[in-house]
Design a protein around this motif. Sequence first.
Motif, PDB file in Angstrom:
ATOM      1  N   ILE A 119     -12.185 -12.677   4.734  1.00 50.16           N
ATOM      2  CA  ILE A 119     -11.186 -12.012   3.913  1.00 50.16           C
ATOM      3  C   ILE A 119     -11.328 -10.505   4.143  1.00 50.16           C
ATOM      4  O   ILE A 119     -12.427 -10.013   4.405  1.00 50.16           O
ATOM      5  N   ASN A 120     -10.223  -9.813   4.080  1.00 51.64           N
ATOM      6  CA  ASN A 120     -10.191  -8.359   4.235  1.00 51.64           C
ATOM      7  C   ASN A 120      -9.486  -7.747   3.043  1.00 51.64           C
ATOM      8  O   ASN A 120      -8.419  -8.220   2.643  1.00 51.64           O
ATOM      9  N   ASP A 121     -10.080  -6.714   2.513  1.00 47.98           N
ATOM     10  CA  ASP A 121      -9.436  -5.950   1.454  1.00 47.98           C
ATOM     11  C   ASP A 121      -9.061  -4.593   2.031  1.00 47.98           C
ATOM     12  O   ASP A 121      -9.905  -3.914   2.608  1.00 47.98           O
ATOM     13  N   ARG A 122      -7.806  -4.199   1.908  1.00 46.71           N
ATOM     14  CA  ARG A 122      -7.344  -2.910   2.435  1.00 46.71           C
ATOM     15  C   ARG A 122      -7.647  -1.787   1.456  1.00 46.71           C
ATOM     16  O   ARG A 122      -7.460  -1.935   0.255  1.00 46.71           O
ATOM     17  N   LYS A 123      -8.031  -0.653   2.009  1.00 44.70           N
ATOM     18  CA  LYS A 123      -8.208   0.567   1.215  1.00 44.70           C
ATOM     19  C   LYS A 123      -7.557   1.719   1.955  1.00 44.70           C
ATOM     20  O   LYS A 123      -7.644   1.819   3.182  1.00 44.70           O
ATOM     21  N   THR A 124      -6.915   2.594   1.185  1.00 42.97           N
ATOM     22  CA  THR A 124      -6.283   3.785   1.764  1.00 42.97           C
ATOM     23  C   THR A 124      -6.994   5.055   1.342  1.00 42.97           C
ATOM     24  O   THR A 124      -6.592   6.144   1.751  1.00 42.97           O
ATOM     25  N   SER A 125      -8.042   4.908   0.568  1.00 39.79           N
ATOM     26  CA  SER A 125      -8.777   6.089   0.105  1.00 39.79           C
ATOM     27  C   SER A 125      -9.650   6.643   1.225  1.00 39.79           C
ATOM     28  O   SER A 125     -10.091   5.905   2.109  1.00 39.79           O
ATOM     29  N   THR A 126      -9.888   7.943   1.190  1.00 41.09           N
ATOM     30  CA  THR A 126     -10.741   8.558   2.211  1.00 41.09           C
ATOM     31  C   THR A 126     -12.216   8.315   1.911  1.00 41.09           C
ATOM     32  O   THR A 126     -13.032   8.339   2.821  1.00 41.09           O
ATOM     33  N   VAL A 127     -12.542   8.080   0.654  1.00 37.47           N
ATOM     34  CA  VAL A 127     -13.913   7.775   0.249  1.00 37.47           C
ATOM     35  C   VAL A 127     -13.941   6.318  -0.190  1.00 37.47           C
ATOM     36  O   VAL A 127     -13.095   5.873  -0.962  1.00 37.47           O
ATOM     37  N   MET A 128     -14.922   5.578   0.319  1.00 40.16           N
ATOM     38  CA  MET A 128     -15.019   4.160  -0.015  1.00 40.16           C
ATOM     39  C   MET A 128     -15.466   4.010  -1.475  1.00 40.16           C
ATOM     40  O   MET A 128     -16.531   4.508  -1.854  1.00 40.16           O
ATOM     41  N   PRO A 129     -14.655   3.346  -2.318  1.00 39.02           N
ATOM     42  CA  PRO A 129     -15.036   3.184  -3.724  1.00 39.02           C
ATOM     43  C   PRO A 129     -16.224   2.237  -3.880  1.00 39.02           C
ATOM     44  O   PRO A 129     -16.408   1.327  -3.064  1.00 39.02           O
ATOM     45  N   PRO A 130     -17.021   2.423  -4.932  1.00 38.34           N
ATOM     46  CA  PRO A 130     -18.198   1.572  -5.148  1.00 38.34           C
ATOM     47  C   PRO A 130     -17.844   0.137  -5.530  1.00 38.34           C
ATOM     48  O   PRO A 130     -18.719  -0.720  -5.585  1.00 38.34           O
ATOM     49  N   THR A 131     -16.580  -0.132  -5.765  1.00 36.62           N
ATOM     50  CA  THR A 131     -16.146  -1.465  -6.181  1.00 36.62           C
ATOM     51  C   THR A 131     -15.865  -2.403  -5.012  1.00 36.62           C
ATOM     52  O   THR A 131     -15.612  -3.588  -5.230  1.00 36.62           O
ATOM     53  N   VAL A 132     -15.900  -1.903  -3.784  1.00 35.49           N
ATOM     54  CA  VAL A 132     -15.507  -2.721  -2.628  1.00 35.49           C
ATOM     55  C   VAL A 132     -16.346  -3.991  -2.516  1.00 35.49           C
ATOM     56  O   VAL A 132     -15.804  -5.079  -2.354  1.00 35.49           O
TER      57      VAL A 132
END
Length: 170
Positions: A119-132
């Motif tokens: 599974i892949n979760d997309r993120k568009t933030s420049t900093v990886m959130p701690p919730t990933v």
Amino acid sequence: MQLQFEQVTHTYRLEGRVVPSVTSILDPLLELEGIPADVLEAARALGTHVHLACDLLVRDQLDWASLDPALRPYVEGEMNFHADTGFVVTASELRVASRKLGCAGTLDLAGLLNGSPCINDRKTSTVMPPTVGPQTAAYEALYRETRNGRARKRFCLQLGPQFPRGYKLH
């Protein structure tokens, strides 16, 4: 398992009962204090639009001519990820839930990466959130319960113009 989603209120109902979303459960882990509301709203809107465009892309329904130019680098990143890795999509924007955990969510991508289910979760933030990590773990568990499936590898697909090919896989 009967799962309903109300788009306007972003409400999940599992067998008629309102259940929390994975992201709402994880919200307390985010440290957003001090970030102006308009900045948070702009980031949320960007993420929503990128998800919608990428979903259209993987369904081969994206009209590139009507795509907002601000979204293009993110969608091209998604396209490059698929081309570079041979990722095979089996589900996109899939609603999943768990009776056992009492929550639901929308899984961005399920598929095969190098022949392995993931599974892949997309993120568009420049900093990886701690919730990933917790988010992908929850989606993987919900996917298994919803689809009676086996364990899958978990990844985060970070999209953005800051990466040479528009993406980074974590």
